[in-house]
Design an enzyme around this catalytic site. Sequence first.
Site, PDB file in Angstrom:
ATOM      1  N   TYR A  70       5.179  10.158 -28.293  1.00 28.11           N
ATOM      2  CA  TYR A  70       5.453   9.087 -29.259  1.00 28.11           C
ATOM      3  C   TYR A  70       5.052   9.551 -30.649  1.00 28.11           C
ATOM      4  CZ  TYR A  70       4.417   4.828 -31.908  1.00 28.11           C
ATOM      5  OH  TYR A  70       4.325   3.867 -32.901  1.00 28.11           O
TER       6      TYR A  70
HETATM    7  N1  LIG Z   1       3.083  -3.561 -33.613  1.00 23.91           N
HETATM    8  C1  LIG Z   1       2.228  -2.708 -34.174  1.00 23.91           C
HETATM    9  O1  LIG Z   1       1.016  -2.992 -34.274  1.00 23.91           O
HETATM   10  C2  LIG Z   1       2.717  -1.396 -34.705  1.00 23.91           C
HETATM   11  C3  LIG Z   1       4.072  -1.144 -34.861  1.00 23.91           C
HETATM   12  N2  LIG Z   1       4.478   0.063 -35.358  1.00 23.91           N
HETATM   13  C4  LIG Z   1       5.911   0.322 -35.526  1.00 23.91           C
HETATM   14  O2  LIG Z   1       6.522  -0.791 -36.175  1.00 23.91           O
HETATM   15  C5  LIG Z   1       7.811  -1.057 -35.593  1.00 23.91           C
HETATM   16  C6  LIG Z   1       7.847  -2.474 -35.066  1.00 23.91           C
HETATM   17  O3  LIG Z   1       6.781  -2.625 -34.117  1.00 23.91           O
HETATM   18  P1  LIG Z   1       6.902  -3.744 -32.977  1.00 23.91           P
HETATM   19  O4  LIG Z   1       7.509  -4.968 -33.541  1.00 23.91           O
HETATM   20  O5  LIG Z   1       5.606  -3.810 -32.268  1.00 23.91           O
HETATM   21  O6  LIG Z   1       7.987  -3.052 -32.034  1.00 23.91           O
HETATM   22  P2  LIG Z   1       8.382  -3.385 -30.514  1.00 23.91           P
HETATM   23  O7  LIG Z   1       7.529  -2.576 -29.600  1.00 23.91           O
HETATM   24  O8  LIG Z   1       8.437  -4.855 -30.358  1.00 23.91           O
HETATM   25  O9  LIG Z   1       9.850  -2.730 -30.458  1.00 23.91           O
HETATM   26  C7  LIG Z   1      10.849  -3.234 -31.305  1.00 23.91           C
HETATM   27  C8  LIG Z   1      12.134  -3.300 -30.546  1.00 23.91           C
HETATM   28  O10 LIG Z   1      12.656  -1.985 -30.313  1.00 23.91           O
HETATM   29  C9  LIG Z   1      13.645  -2.156 -29.323  1.00 23.91           C
HETATM   30  N3  LIG Z   1      14.005  -0.924 -28.636  1.00 23.91           N
HETATM   31  C10 LIG Z   1      13.205  -0.107 -27.934  1.00 23.91           C
HETATM   32  N4  LIG Z   1      13.925   0.899 -27.381  1.00 23.91           N
HETATM   33  C11 LIG Z   1      15.222   0.695 -27.755  1.00 23.91           C
HETATM   34  C12 LIG Z   1      16.446   1.367 -27.487  1.00 23.91           C
HETATM   35  N5  LIG Z   1      16.491   2.447 -26.708  1.00 23.91           N
HETATM   36  N6  LIG Z   1      17.577   0.867 -28.025  1.00 23.91           N
HETATM   37  C13 LIG Z   1      17.556  -0.242 -28.804  1.00 23.91           C
HETATM   38  N7  LIG Z   1      16.422  -0.933 -29.093  1.00 23.91           N
HETATM   39  C14 LIG Z   1      15.273  -0.467 -28.559  1.00 23.91           C
HETATM   40  C15 LIG Z   1      13.065  -3.168 -28.330  1.00 23.91           C
HETATM   41  O11 LIG Z   1      14.144  -3.933 -27.858  1.00 23.91           O
HETATM   42  P3  LIG Z   1      14.090  -4.936 -26.613  1.00 23.91           P
HETATM   43  O12 LIG Z   1      12.707  -5.498 -26.603  1.00 23.91           O
HETATM   44  O13 LIG Z   1      15.139  -5.937 -27.012  1.00 23.91           O
HETATM   45  O14 LIG Z   1      14.415  -4.169 -25.383  1.00 23.91           O
HETATM   46  C16 LIG Z   1      12.048  -3.940 -29.168  1.00 23.91           C
HETATM   47  O15 LIG Z   1      12.316  -5.307 -29.259  1.00 23.91           O
HETATM   48  C17 LIG Z   1       8.003   0.006 -34.512  1.00 23.91           C
HETATM   49  O16 LIG Z   1       8.754   1.091 -35.012  1.00 23.91           O
HETATM   50  C18 LIG Z   1       6.595   0.448 -34.181  1.00 23.91           C
HETATM   51  O17 LIG Z   1       6.539   1.774 -33.664  1.00 23.91           O
HETATM   52  C19 LIG Z   1       3.607   1.073 -35.659  1.00 23.91           C
HETATM   53  C20 LIG Z   1       2.250   0.865 -35.498  1.00 23.91           C
HETATM   54  C21 LIG Z   1       1.719  -0.399 -35.062  1.00 23.91           C
HETATM   55  N1  LIG Z   2       7.078   0.229 -30.700  1.00 22.21           N
HETATM   56  C1  LIG Z   2       5.764  -0.015 -30.842  1.00 22.21           C
HETATM   57  N2  LIG Z   2       4.978   0.899 -31.439  1.00 22.21           N
HETATM   58  C2  LIG Z   2       3.639   0.640 -31.542  1.00 22.21           C
HETATM   59  C3  LIG Z   2       3.082  -0.557 -31.079  1.00 22.21           C
HETATM   60  C4  LIG Z   2       3.950  -1.510 -30.483  1.00 22.21           C
HETATM   61  O1  LIG Z   2       3.526  -2.592 -30.053  1.00 22.21           O
HETATM   62  N3  LIG Z   2       5.265  -1.194 -30.383  1.00 22.21           N
HETATM   63  N4  LIG Z   2       1.761  -0.817 -31.209  1.00 22.21           N
HETATM   64  C5  LIG Z   2       0.921   0.099 -31.717  1.00 22.21           C
HETATM   65  C6  LIG Z   2      -0.555  -0.241 -31.773  1.00 22.21           C
HETATM   66  O2  LIG Z   2      -0.727  -1.474 -32.460  1.00 22.21           O
HETATM   67  C7  LIG Z   2      -1.433   0.800 -32.458  1.00 22.21           C
HETATM   68  O3  LIG Z   2      -1.052   0.961 -33.789  1.00 22.21           O
HETATM   69  C8  LIG Z   2      -2.879   0.335 -32.465  1.00 22.21           C
HETATM   70  O4  LIG Z   2      -3.403   0.408 -31.207  1.00 22.21           O
HETATM   71  C9  LIG Z   2       1.391   1.424 -32.175  1.00 22.21           C
HETATM   72  N5  LIG Z   2       2.824   1.557 -32.096  1.00 22.21           N
END
Ligand SMILES: NC(=O)C1=CN([C@@H]2O[C@H](COP(=O)(O)OP(=O)(O)OC[C@H]3O[C@@H](n4cnc5c(N)ncnc54)[C@H](OP(=O)(O)O)[C@@H]3O)[C@@H](O)[C@H]2O)C=CC1
Ligand SMILES: Nc1nc2c(c(=O)[nH]1)N=C([C@H](O)[C@@H](O)CO)CN2
Length: 235
Positions: free
Chosen positions: A147
């Site tokens: 990742y």
């Molecule tokens: N949440 C956090 O604390 C953090 C988030 N981030 C980054 O911020 C962004 C948003 O985070 P967050 O809202 O938690 O994200 P999620 O984990 O909720 O993922 C966002 C969406 O990506 C979609 N997805 C995953 N794989 C595919 C695929 N193969 N094709 C199409 N869609 C896909 C999922 O769709 P579905 O559910 O509909 O299958 C999901 O709803 C991400 O890029 C994440 O890496 C980074 C660090 C921390």
């Molecule tokens: N696609 C996602 N990426 C990440 C998520 C998540 O929920 N969906 N969450 C994290 C964590 O919050 C991390 O930043 C702290 O433990 C990282 N990326």
Amino acid sequence: MTAPILITGAGQRIGLAFAKACLEQGQPVIVTYRSYRPAVDALQKAGADCIHADFATNEGIDAFVETLKTKTDRLRAIIHNASDWMPESDESDTAEVMNAMMQIHAMTPYRLNLACRGLLENGDSVTDIIHMTDYVVEKGSAKHIAYAASKAAMANLTLSFSRLLAPRVKVNSVAPSLIMFNEGDGDAYREKTLKKSLMGIEPGVGVAVAALHFLLNNPYLTGRTIALDGGRHLA
Ligand SMILES: NC(=O)C1=CN([C@@H]2O[C@H](COP(=O)(O)OP(=O)(O)OC[C@H]3O[C@@H](n4cnc5c(N)ncnc54)[C@H](OP(=O)(O)O)[C@@H]3O)[C@@H](O)[C@H]2O)C=CC1
Ligand SMILES: Nc1nc2c(c(=O)[nH]1)N=C([C@H](O)[C@@H](O)CO)CN2
């Protein structure tokens, strides 16, 4: 008519917050979702164009692009938000994990940016690409190796596409650490994670929306990263 913003993976959490914030400001959006949720219906009712897309294959990416181009000939921005936070495990096939991570975090933005370049350049105003990367690009991750590597690849796409597309298109990254926990996160994990940053909070989606608005409204930022991490690098 204002050109729409494309937000990938907007069926929940941060992507959904991005879409709602844009709609509240009268900014048209086109969103992708992979799994149907009631939130998708709500977005459609609020005026979003919701397109089902699974970017796990290049055929899936290309099929989405074909549908997108029937909906619009211009884009105000592309927000590459879709992501899968896949850990390594004893059972996991390492090749499958790395391939899946590179597919969603590197191949998908790479292929979409090139395929949609004409849509981003089809107007008089400067447009934006925003890659949602991760704090781990700086430090790596012992439990999410593939990742982290794939997000580092995404971060490098920001540099290359900034060079390729300037000055018509700005290209930046947002590198969050904890923004919002997942439902299954236990108390011990939450407590441990909150201690990893100086600010020690779960900020919620508002900070990501604020970063989005800042980038969209800043004409002089390209090739850069907004570190949205509560001072984790100094903790
Ligand atoms: N949440 C956090 O604390 C953090 C988030 N981030 C980054 O911020 C962004 C948003 O985070 P967050 O809202 O938690 O994200 P999620 O984990 O909720 O993922 C966002 C969406 O990506 C979609 N997805 C995953 N794989 C595919 C695929 N193969 N094709 C199409 N869609 C896909 C999922 O769709 P579905 O559910 O509909 O299958 C999901 O709803 C991400 O890029 C994440 O890496 C980074 C660090 C921390
Ligand atoms: N696609 C996602 N990426 C990440 C998520 C998540 O929920 N969906 N969450 C994290 C964590 O919050 C991390 O930043 C702290 O433990 C990282 N990326």
